[in-house]
Each structure stands twice: as C-alpha cells, then as structure tokens.
Design an enzyme around this catalytic site. Sequence first.
Site, PDB file in Angstrom:
ATOM      1  N   ASP A  38      50.904  41.368  50.534  1.00 11.31           N
ATOM      2  CA  ASP A  38      50.911  41.766  49.127  1.00 11.31           C
ATOM      3  C   ASP A  38      52.343  42.161  48.759  1.00 11.31           C
ATOM      4  OD1 ASP A  38      48.213  42.810  47.213  1.00 11.31           O
ATOM      5  OD2 ASP A  38      50.267  43.076  46.517  1.00 11.31           O
ATOM      6  N   ASN A  59      55.778  37.611  49.181  1.00 12.28           N
ATOM      7  CA  ASN A  59      55.279  36.836  48.050  1.00 12.28           C
ATOM      8  C   ASN A  59      54.528  35.624  48.585  1.00 12.28           C
ATOM      9  OD1 ASN A  59      54.946  35.097  45.860  1.00 12.28           O
ATOM     10  ND2 ASN A  59      56.721  35.980  44.806  1.00 12.28           N
ATOM     11  N   LEU A  79      43.242  36.058  47.508  1.00 15.25           N
ATOM     12  CA  LEU A  79      42.934  36.917  46.357  1.00 15.25           C
ATOM     13  C   LEU A  79      44.143  37.043  45.411  1.00 15.25           C
ATOM     14  CD1 LEU A  79      41.454  39.603  48.657  1.00 15.25           C
ATOM     15  CD2 LEU A  79      40.175  38.882  46.662  1.00 15.25           C
ATOM     16  N   TYR A 167      44.232  30.842  32.138  1.00 14.31           N
ATOM     17  CA  TYR A 167      43.822  31.399  33.443  1.00 14.31           C
ATOM     18  C   TYR A 167      42.613  30.622  33.982  1.00 14.31           C
ATOM     19  CZ  TYR A 167      41.403  34.997  36.331  1.00 14.31           C
ATOM     20  OH  TYR A 167      40.723  35.682  37.318  1.00 14.31           O
ATOM     21  N   LYS A 171      42.523  28.316  37.303  1.00 13.62           N
ATOM     22  CA  LYS A 171      41.551  28.612  38.358  1.00 13.62           C
ATOM     23  C   LYS A 171      40.632  27.410  38.577  1.00 13.62           C
ATOM     24  CE  LYS A 171      41.860  33.084  39.695  1.00 13.62           C
ATOM     25  NZ  LYS A 171      42.007  33.555  41.077  1.00 13.62           N
ATOM     26  N   ARG A 240      29.137  41.343  29.147  1.00 13.30           N
ATOM     27  CA  ARG A 240      29.545  41.114  30.536  1.00 13.30           C
ATOM     28  C   ARG A 240      28.464  41.649  31.453  1.00 13.30           C
ATOM     29  NH1 ARG A 240      32.765  38.705  28.019  1.00 13.30           N
ATOM     30  NH2 ARG A 240      35.033  38.543  28.328  1.00 13.30           N
TER      31      ARG A 240
HETATM   32  P1  NAD Z   1      44.322  42.825  41.422  1.00 15.33           P
HETATM   33  O1  NAD Z   1      45.320  42.521  40.369  1.00 15.33           O
HETATM   34  O2  NAD Z   1      43.827  44.196  41.597  1.00 15.33           O
HETATM   35  O3  NAD Z   1      44.834  42.323  42.857  1.00 15.33           O
HETATM   36  C1  NAD Z   1      45.630  41.183  42.991  1.00 15.33           C
HETATM   37  C2  NAD Z   1      46.636  41.511  44.090  1.00 15.33           C
HETATM   38  O4  NAD Z   1      47.408  40.344  44.331  1.00 15.33           O
HETATM   39  C3  NAD Z   1      47.618  42.623  43.663  1.00 15.33           C
HETATM   40  O5  NAD Z   1      47.677  43.604  44.662  1.00 15.33           O
HETATM   41  C4  NAD Z   1      48.956  41.895  43.522  1.00 15.33           C
HETATM   42  O6  NAD Z   1      50.062  42.694  43.915  1.00 15.33           O
HETATM   43  C5  NAD Z   1      48.761  40.722  44.479  1.00 15.33           C
HETATM   44  N1  NAD Z   1      49.610  39.594  44.126  1.00 15.33           N
HETATM   45  C6  NAD Z   1      49.681  38.939  42.944  1.00 15.33           C
HETATM   46  N2  NAD Z   1      50.592  37.958  43.018  1.00 15.33           N
HETATM   47  C7  NAD Z   1      51.115  37.990  44.282  1.00 15.33           C
HETATM   48  C8  NAD Z   1      52.087  37.245  44.975  1.00 15.33           C
HETATM   49  N3  NAD Z   1      52.737  36.250  44.364  1.00 15.33           N
HETATM   50  N4  NAD Z   1      52.349  37.560  46.264  1.00 15.33           N
HETATM   51  C9  NAD Z   1      51.703  38.576  46.890  1.00 15.33           C
HETATM   52  N5  NAD Z   1      50.759  39.338  46.288  1.00 15.33           N
HETATM   53  C10 NAD Z   1      50.478  39.032  44.992  1.00 15.33           C
HETATM   54  O7  NAD Z   1      43.103  41.837  41.134  1.00 15.33           O
HETATM   55  P2  NAD Z   1      41.613  41.845  41.733  1.00 15.33           P
HETATM   56  O8  NAD Z   1      40.712  42.311  40.672  1.00 15.33           O
HETATM   57  O9  NAD Z   1      41.600  42.487  43.071  1.00 15.33           O
HETATM   58  O10 NAD Z   1      41.363  40.256  41.891  1.00 15.33           O
HETATM   59  C11 NAD Z   1      41.581  39.607  43.123  1.00 15.33           C
HETATM   60  C12 NAD Z   1      41.225  38.139  42.939  1.00 15.33           C
HETATM   61  O11 NAD Z   1      39.874  38.010  42.479  1.00 15.33           O
HETATM   62  C13 NAD Z   1      42.090  37.404  41.911  1.00 15.33           C
HETATM   63  O12 NAD Z   1      42.300  36.078  42.376  1.00 15.33           O
HETATM   64  C14 NAD Z   1      41.228  37.361  40.657  1.00 15.33           C
HETATM   65  O13 NAD Z   1      41.509  36.214  39.857  1.00 15.33           O
HETATM   66  C15 NAD Z   1      39.853  37.270  41.246  1.00 15.33           C
HETATM   67  N6  NAD Z   1      38.823  37.840  40.376  1.00 15.33           N
HETATM   68  C16 NAD Z   1      38.677  39.196  40.266  1.00 15.33           C
HETATM   69  C17 NAD Z   1      37.633  39.683  39.452  1.00 15.33           C
HETATM   70  C18 NAD Z   1      37.321  41.155  39.317  1.00 15.33           C
HETATM   71  O14 NAD Z   1      36.278  41.471  38.762  1.00 15.33           O
HETATM   72  N7  NAD Z   1      38.152  42.062  39.792  1.00 15.33           N
HETATM   73  C19 NAD Z   1      36.814  38.819  38.754  1.00 15.33           C
HETATM   74  C20 NAD Z   1      37.054  37.449  38.862  1.00 15.33           C
HETATM   75  C21 NAD Z   1      38.055  36.970  39.676  1.00 15.33           C
HETATM   76  C1  UGA Z   2      38.254  39.536  33.408  1.00 16.60           C
HETATM   77  C2  UGA Z   2      39.577  38.948  33.912  1.00 16.60           C
HETATM   78  O1  UGA Z   2      39.816  37.675  33.342  1.00 16.60           O
HETATM   79  C3  UGA Z   2      39.608  38.729  35.363  1.00 16.60           C
HETATM   80  O2  UGA Z   2      39.829  39.922  36.067  1.00 16.60           O
HETATM   81  C4  UGA Z   2      38.369  38.119  35.909  1.00 16.60           C
HETATM   82  O3  UGA Z   2      38.663  36.802  36.285  1.00 16.60           O
HETATM   83  C5  UGA Z   2      37.188  38.082  34.921  1.00 16.60           C
HETATM   84  O4  UGA Z   2      37.138  39.311  34.222  1.00 16.60           O
HETATM   85  C6  UGA Z   2      35.908  37.917  35.736  1.00 16.60           C
HETATM   86  O5  UGA Z   2      35.210  38.921  35.968  1.00 16.60           O
HETATM   87  O6  UGA Z   2      35.697  36.779  36.189  1.00 16.60           O
HETATM   88  P1  UGA Z   2      37.308  39.863  31.026  1.00 16.60           P
HETATM   89  O7  UGA Z   2      35.974  40.306  31.463  1.00 16.60           O
HETATM   90  O8  UGA Z   2      37.382  39.140  29.717  1.00 16.60           O
HETATM   91  O9  UGA Z   2      37.973  38.932  32.171  1.00 16.60           O
HETATM   92  O10 UGA Z   2      38.365  41.068  31.000  1.00 16.60           O
HETATM   93  P2  UGA Z   2      38.304  42.551  30.433  1.00 16.60           P
HETATM   94  O11 UGA Z   2      39.684  42.915  30.071  1.00 16.60           O
HETATM   95  O12 UGA Z   2      37.605  43.399  31.402  1.00 16.60           O
HETATM   96  O13 UGA Z   2      37.476  42.469  29.025  1.00 16.60           O
HETATM   97  C7  UGA Z   2      36.082  42.523  29.010  1.00 16.60           C
HETATM   98  C8  UGA Z   2      35.658  42.575  27.542  1.00 16.60           C
HETATM   99  O14 UGA Z   2      36.057  43.843  27.011  1.00 16.60           O
HETATM  100  C9  UGA Z   2      36.313  41.521  26.646  1.00 16.60           C
HETATM  101  O15 UGA Z   2      35.365  41.087  25.680  1.00 16.60           O
HETATM  102  C10 UGA Z   2      37.438  42.283  25.945  1.00 16.60           C
HETATM  103  O16 UGA Z   2      37.760  41.725  24.679  1.00 16.60           O
HETATM  104  C11 UGA Z   2      36.809  43.662  25.796  1.00 16.60           C
HETATM  105  N1  UGA Z   2      37.749  44.796  25.713  1.00 16.60           N
HETATM  106  C12 UGA Z   2      38.709  44.951  26.660  1.00 16.60           C
HETATM  107  C13 UGA Z   2      37.595  45.733  24.678  1.00 16.60           C
HETATM  108  O17 UGA Z   2      36.719  45.575  23.807  1.00 16.60           O
HETATM  109  N2  UGA Z   2      38.423  46.814  24.633  1.00 16.60           N
HETATM  110  C14 UGA Z   2      39.410  47.011  25.570  1.00 16.60           C
HETATM  111  O18 UGA Z   2      40.133  48.032  25.464  1.00 16.60           O
HETATM  112  C15 UGA Z   2      39.551  46.043  26.608  1.00 16.60           C
END
Ligand code: NAD
Ligand code: UGA
Length: 375
Positions: A38, A59, A79, A167, A171, A240
């Site tokens: 990371d 990176n 991730l 995005y 993806k 959601r």
């Molecule tokens: P996050 O932003 O908390 O974690 C991502 C991590 O990746 C961070 O620690 C960041 O420093 C690291 N990173 C980013 N670019 C990098 C690089 N070039 N080199 C090294 N490290 C790097 O996000 P998260 O919520 O933990 O999501 C992890 C994965 O799951 C992502 O691919 C995201 O698209 C996917 N995802 C997450 C959610 C969710 O609900 N959290 C939903 C859908 C998809």
């Molecule tokens: C997120 C991100 O795209 C990714 O972390 C992930 O890929 C995706 O969820 C997923 O779960 O697959 P989204 O759910 O749209 O997408 O992101 P949020 O910022 O959590 O927004 C959720 C909803 O809340 C959206 O409708 C947004 O418009 C709304 N929102 C967000 C508000 O109404 N107020 C706020 O202050 C922030």
Amino acid sequence: MSDDRTATIALLGCGGFIGSHLLERILDATDYRVEGIDLSSRKIAAFLGRKRLTFHTMNVHDVAAMRPVIERCGTVISLAALCNPYLYTHTPIDVIESNFVKIYPLVQACSESGCRLIHFSTSEVYGRTLTGAIDGADPRHVPVSHLLDETATPLLLGPIAAQRWCYASAKQLLERAVFAYGFERGLEYTIVRPFNFIGPRMDFIPGIDGEGVPRVLACFMDALLHDTSIRLVDGGTNRRCFTAIRDAVDAVMLILERRHASRQRIFNIGNPANETTIAALASRMIDLYRELRPEAAGRNFSVEPVTSREFYGEGYEDSDRRVPAVGAIAGALGWTPKIGLVDALRSAMEGFIREYGMKCRKVTGAFRDIVRETV
Ligand code: NAD
Ligand code: UGA
C-alpha cells in the site's frame, strides 16, 4: 508451485478499509504469510509487527517492483484503487488509470507467473436499473431490473459526458480483461463485486485525516461529529444495500479457502435485506448517534437536500437501486449475509466515534465561556 509460495498471499491495497479488515482476519485466522502493499500503513499500524506480515510501501502500478512480489506468492488479492465517487467527476483520468490502465499489467503478471487472482470489482458495474434509466418509467410496466445477477443482468451505464461512470467502465473493462486471460491463457481468477461495505476504518473525516469528499457514511459521520448539516443528494431518494464488513470478510475468506468452488467465478457480496434510501439512512444514523453519544441526545441535527451538481459537480448520475442477488455465492460457498443494517451501522459508527470523537469535540457552551474569559 513451491509450498512457500502457495502459503503466501499478496494483498494489494492492504492499508485501506477492506484491506485492513482482510489483513487482520488472514493473520488471526490462517497460517498464510502476507506480503502487504500500500501507499500508506496508517490504518494498519497495529498489525505491522505481526511475524507473518511483510509490508511494502509501494505503488502497485510499478509493475517492475511488483513482479518479484507476485512471483513469491500463490494468490494475489487486488484491492488497490481510487473508489470514491467525488473523484469520478473531478479526476476521471486518475480513476480510469487506477482501475484499468495501470492495474491491467498486474493481470498479465499474475497470468505469466501462474498466480491465482482474487480481484475486487464493484457493484457499480451494473450501473443503473432499467426503471431508473427510462425517465418517467412506471415500475409496474418495466421488468424487475433492480435485483442484480452476475450472469443475467445487463450492465447499463450512462452517456460519456456522465463521467461518474468512468469508474464503473474501468472496473467493467478490467473484469473483461480478467475473464479473457482466464479464457485464453488459463489465469485462475475470482472476481468480487462488493455492495457498499461499511465498518470501522472506512474512508476519512475531511480536515482531520483526509481532504475532499468521502463516501456517504463518512460524509454523514462528519456532519454528526461536527454538528453540521447532513446533505441529501437529490433528496436522498436513491437506494443502497449496505453490507457489514464482518459479513463481507467472511465471504472473502470462503473464496480464499474454497479455491475450486471459486474458480473462474464472479460473486456479488452484499446484503439484499439491508436496502435503504439514503434519506432513511440519514434518519437511522441520527437516531443511532443520539444513542451512542448521550450528550447529543437533545441536539437537533439538520438535514438538507442538495442537487448532485452542487455536491459532485458536472457529470454525475446515480445508481437508483442496487440489490445484490446472492444466490451464486450461497450456492457455491454456502455464504449468506447475517448482519442487519442497524447492527452494521452501529459497528461502523462506533468505529468513527472511537477514532474521531475527541478530535471533533465541539466547543461546548461552558468550555467556550472559559476560553472567552481567559482570552
Ligand atoms: P480504500 O480507498 O479504503 O482502500 C484502497 C487502498 O488502496 C488504499 O489504502 C490506498 O492507499 C490503496 N491504493 C490505491 N492506489 C494504490 C496504488 N497505486 N498503489 C498502492 N496502493 C494503492 O477502498 P476500499 O473501500 O477498501 O476498496 C477496496 C477495493 O474494493 C477497491 O478496488 C474498490 O473499488 C472495491 N470496492 C469497495 C467497496 C466498498 O464498499 N468499500 C465497494 C465496491 C468495490
Ligand atoms: C460507492 C463507490 O463507488 C465505491 O466505493 C464502490 O465501488 C460502490 O460504492 C459499491 O459499493 O460498489 P456509492 O454507493 O454511489 O458508490 O457511493 P457513496 O458516496 O457511498 O454514495 C451513496 C449514495 O449516497 C449516493 O446516492 C450519493 O449521491 C449519496 N450521498 C453521498 C448523499 O446523499 N450525501 C452525501 O453526503 C454523500
């Protein structure tokens, strides 16, 4: 493949929200060695001393540096990404590079070195529902399209100028590349589509440990902790399904352990029972906040609607609904989500309050008077 290699996992993005929970579980519940990568170790400082973890501040786009790590591992869990919607309409090039262009060479490296790849995609690849995409559609006359199925549901993204979808497009193309490497080169993979995981260590609080606009849970916690307005984008009518990180990690651990059953599969990981409008999410979080912070019990929290253009700028479109079909992962691995929305929210909010409560402490009336007297 050597036993050592088979027993080693490369966890790319281990310092993030999901990565930090996955790292903790792998170290606590398995004998795997972990090569963690990371850009930051801030959220995993507590684990850096663990014997079976080697952490690299690196990176993942630096494939020359990554290749020797991959060649020491039997499984790569990918991730690392930029995954915050505010970025999709503000820095789309970075988002496209982070989620496709610069991560694509890793897929090639996994294929060439015979590594198994568990890749984190997103529920956003489904885009919008048919009902949501047809202005004024009467849901009674449009086929059910909000129940999102990995092998049956079409992926419906907005027009090019709606940059929010950069995005999801990146993806989606990476999913297609992983699938193609499996089809033509025999890459062993599992693709995960997470649906709004929530829990402690998620995102950041602007001005304390990050800048910009985080995802909705952190946005709402920022407002609650600072007693500012919760802002509902377009009235908060979109929906959601939120998934407790503990349930989600259970699912990923099954994918890790049940290699054959997970081979060449795409799995939704989400909780269809935890659907809520964003407006109802705000109300639930206000009620829970009052419960978790009794000193805030009498406070009136304001909630105000904002347009998506005001909040995200030009080019934003939203997913109106995202309900995960979870039959595939239940059938293959026996996983079903167990944690309800309120318990998932409570655990996440307790994490935020533990982490930020004192850092955001409002200057209360009495303390403000003392400060005034001494100034
Ligand atoms: P996050 O932003 O908390 O974690 C991502 C991590 O990746 C961070 O620690 C960041 O420093 C690291 N990173 C980013 N670019 C990098 C690089 N070039 N080199 C090294 N490290 C790097 O996000 P998260 O919520 O933990 O999501 C992890 C994965 O799951 C992502 O691919 C995201 O698209 C996917 N995802 C997450 C959610 C969710 O609900 N959290 C939903 C859908 C998809
Ligand atoms: C997120 C991100 O795209 C990714 O972390 C992930 O890929 C995706 O969820 C997923 O779960 O697959 P989204 O759910 O749209 O997408 O992101 P949020 O910022 O959590 O927004 C959720 C909803 O809340 C959206 O409708 C947004 O418009 C709304 N929102 C967000 C508000 O109404 N107020 C706020 O202050 C922030």
